[in-house]
Design a protein around this motif. Structure first.
Motif, PDB file in Angstrom:
ATOM      1  N   ASP A  43       0.825  -1.219   0.000  1.00  0.00           N
ATOM      2  CA  ASP A  43       0.000   0.000   0.000  1.00  0.00           C
ATOM      3  C   ASP A  43       0.855   1.262   0.000  1.00  0.00           C
ATOM      4  O   ASP A  43       1.853   1.349   0.710  1.00  0.00           O
ATOM      5  N   GLN A  44       0.455   2.226  -0.822  1.00  0.00           N
ATOM      6  CA  GLN A  44       1.137   3.529  -0.857  1.00  0.00           C
ATOM      7  C   GLN A  44       0.176   4.685  -0.580  1.00  0.00           C
ATOM      8  O   GLN A  44       0.530   5.841  -0.787  1.00  0.00           O
ATOM      9  N   SER A  45      -1.030   4.358  -0.120  1.00  0.00           N
ATOM     10  CA  SER A  45      -1.978   5.434   0.177  1.00  0.00           C
ATOM     11  C   SER A  45      -1.551   6.180   1.436  1.00  0.00           C
ATOM     12  O   SER A  45      -0.957   5.597   2.349  1.00  0.00           O
ATOM     13  N   PRO A  53      -0.385   0.056  -4.558  1.00  0.00           N
ATOM     14  CA  PRO A  53       0.565   1.025  -5.113  1.00  0.00           C
ATOM     15  C   PRO A  53      -0.159   2.083  -5.936  1.00  0.00           C
ATOM     16  O   PRO A  53      -1.248   1.851  -6.457  1.00  0.00           O
ATOM     17  N   ARG A  54       0.460   3.250  -6.052  1.00  0.00           N
ATOM     18  CA  ARG A  54      -0.084   4.280  -6.924  1.00  0.00           C
ATOM     19  C   ARG A  54      -0.149   3.759  -8.362  1.00  0.00           C
ATOM     20  O   ARG A  54       0.660   2.900  -8.740  1.00  0.00           O
ATOM     21  N   VAL A  57       3.133   3.586 -10.128  1.00  0.00           N
ATOM     22  CA  VAL A  57       4.030   2.597  -9.529  1.00  0.00           C
ATOM     23  C   VAL A  57       3.572   1.185  -9.892  1.00  0.00           C
ATOM     24  O   VAL A  57       4.388   0.310 -10.205  1.00  0.00           O
ATOM     25  N   ASN A 108       9.293  -5.527   0.006  1.00  0.00           N
ATOM     26  CA  ASN A 108       8.886  -4.185  -0.383  1.00  0.00           C
ATOM     27  C   ASN A 108       8.822  -4.108  -1.908  1.00  0.00           C
ATOM     28  O   ASN A 108       9.169  -5.078  -2.614  1.00  0.00           O
ATOM     29  N   ILE A 109       8.407  -2.985  -2.430  1.00  0.00           N
ATOM     30  CA  ILE A 109       8.246  -2.828  -3.881  1.00  0.00           C
ATOM     31  C   ILE A 109       9.575  -2.919  -4.635  1.00  0.00           C
ATOM     32  O   ILE A 109       9.642  -3.592  -5.669  1.00  0.00           O
TER      33      ILE A 109
END
Length: 515
Positions: A43-45, A53-54, A57, A108-109
């Motif tokens: 999650d990137q919110s 992810p956005r 991304v 992680n990403i």
């Protein structure tokens, strides 16, 4: 000495597992990116609402595999020329296993992207060199069918991994995506073991001066063990003549493909792969869950509805495997692009007339589903999406792998197909990154973009892509050569070139064509 198997269908069935790896990657992402486990873990919110992810991304995560594939596909030309087609594929499987270990263990990403880049290295090598290997070992009348198995393996990989991912989506926590990504190692291990029992490409052996091994492979695969087979003798003679003509020029680099002598066929092979991506098939494969969200499919039915198109993809590839050599390459490409254009335009029209803006958070928190249709319009979008896949599967899907290896002389085939395949991966990378934010920014107009590409490729194929079905590889090269006896290819319009399937069948049965 390890026993080598001679049945061309068995050889192709093992080799195209490399294509299956690409299919595994497609559906392992398309099925997983819509799950809560994936979206919450990566999650990137800002407010921690598990939106994943956005969009940009997420596009980068998907595109990272294609980026690795692009680099590896270019390098694969040198690799397969140096160590052989078979060993190049075996090396790729080792890279795949390493990539799967890193991907499935991702914390992680960035770690996820590294693993996917390594997976891309494997797919880049296999996607470029498996078609070369099969085309160099297959008989002309079966070459399209056997090379087309590459696409069928991709469709099976997509289907199998989609249902594995669907089943794992009910697991709690990170197991929902770690298990599917780890299971991708199994087909690579099977491929590595299987390649041990397959012969090397006879044309690669000939270019290396290993004529006895070349003849043994031809007797094994084309003569069914009969060293006096007239087809083996004819094939060996043609290979011999071309190797003498090429005289060690297999050491030449990519620059030769850009010389006036080869530029025409280089552009044809490259655009065959580029157009296959610009059909819009990426939208219907990697991001089908976004499409169906926009069509109003709720979360409980999303993955199941998406899986139907993967079944269609598998089933509709079968007609190409049966009839592609009889029908030819040109008709398949022309019919496929025309139908796909129609269904893309239809989807655009439906969204334009009946669609509604879904707001900044999209449908059920899926930002990429920024436009939504309901009721009968929703059913029409789903139907057109299914019909699009049914049009791609027997046409551009397999032919994009079959056609490029048929265009080039023996000494350039490995590098030429690598260059053509690199075009596939450049646009796969670009579209993988482009589509998620495009769904947010230009919404339904994405379909118009791909529909326009389908129209353009129809025109391009009609005027410039010649027919190659049924010809021995050396004869196809002669068709292009400016020094062909009496007739130059450039003086014969592409739409007048013929399918020589019937003639090649007669040759394989030892018939005298002069009668």
């Amino acid at each position: 000495m390890v026993k080598k198997y001679s049945n061309p269908y068995f050889i192709a069935a093992i080799a195209v597992i490399g294509g299956g790896l690409f299919g595994f990657d497609i559906s392992s992402m398309s099925a997983i990116i819509a799950t809560e486990s994936y979206k919450c873990y990566f999650d990137q919110s800002i407010d921690g609402t598990c939106m994943g992810p956005r969009p940009s991304v997420q596009g980068g995560i998907v595109a990272s595999m294609a980026g690795g594939s692009w680099a590896a596909s270019l390098f694969s030309g040198f690799l397969s020329d140096a160590i052989g087609r078979r060993r190049a594929v075996m090396l790729a499987t080792i890279i795949w296993v390493i990539g799967c270990i890193i991907t499935s263990a991702s914390q992680n990403i960035p770690m996820l992207i590294v693993g996917r880049v390594l997976n891309g290295f494997c797919v880049g090598i296999c996607s470029a060199q498996v078609p070369v290997y099969i085309s160099e070992i297959a008989q002309p009348s079966k070459r399209g069918r056997l090379t087309g198995l590459q696409q069928w393996a991709i469709t099976w990989g997509i289907l199998i991994m989609f249902y594995i991912s669907y089943g794992c989506s009910f697991l709690s926590g990170t197991k929902a995506f770690r298990i599917p990504w780890a299971l991708q190692m199994i087909p690579a291990i099977v491929l590595f073991i299987g390649m041990i029992f397959l012969p090397e490409s006879p044309r690669w052996l000939a270019l290396r001066g290993r004529w006895q091994e070349c003849e043994r492979v031809l007797i094994l695969t084309h003569g069914h063990g009969d060293e006096y087979s007239p087809w083996v003798g004819r094939e060996l003679q043609e290979i011999h003549e071309w190797v003498e003509t090429e005289n060690g020029s297999w050491r030449s680099g990519y620059y030769e493909l850009l010389t006036p002598k080869y530029l025409n066929r280089t552009h044809i092979g490259l655009f065959t792969q580029i157009w296959s991506q610009l059909t819009g098939v990426n939208v219907m494969m990697y991001y089908i869950t976004f499409v169906f969200r926009s069509a109003g499919v709720d979360s409980s039915h999303l993955l199941l509805s998406s899986s139907i198109q993967y079944i269609i993809n598998v089933v509709m590839t079968i007609p190409a495997l049966i009839w592609i050599d009889r029908i030819g390459r040109r008709p398949a490409l022309l019919v496929g692009s025309t139908l796909m254009a129609a269904f893309m335009f239809a989807n655009a029209g439906i969204f334009a007339v009946y669609g509604e803006d879904a707001g900044p958070d999209g449908v059920d928190g899926t930002r990429e589903a920024s436009f939504v249709v309901k009721g009968n319009a929703s059913k029409a979008v789903i139907a057109c999406s299914y019909l699009f896949v049914a049009s791609f599967a027997p046409t551009w899907g397999p032919v994009s792998w079959i056609y490029p290896p048929e265009l080039y002389p023996n000494h350039l085939r490995g590098k030429a197909v690598a260059l053509a395949t690199s075009g596939n991966w450049v646009f796969n990378f670009a579209l993988g990154w482009f589509v998620p934010p495009a769904f947010v920014d230009i919404q339904w107009r994405v379909y118009l973009v791909f529909a326009s590409f389908c129209v353009a490729m129809t025109v391009h194929v009609f005027f410039l892509f010649p027919e190659t079905a049924g010809r021995p590889l050396e004869e196809t090269n002669q068709m292009f050569s400016d020094h062909e006896k009496g007739i130059k290819y450039l003086g014969t319009p592409a739409w007048r070139t013929k399918n020589y399937y019937s003639r090649s069948v007669r040759m394989e049965h030892g018939e005298d064509l002069a009668k």
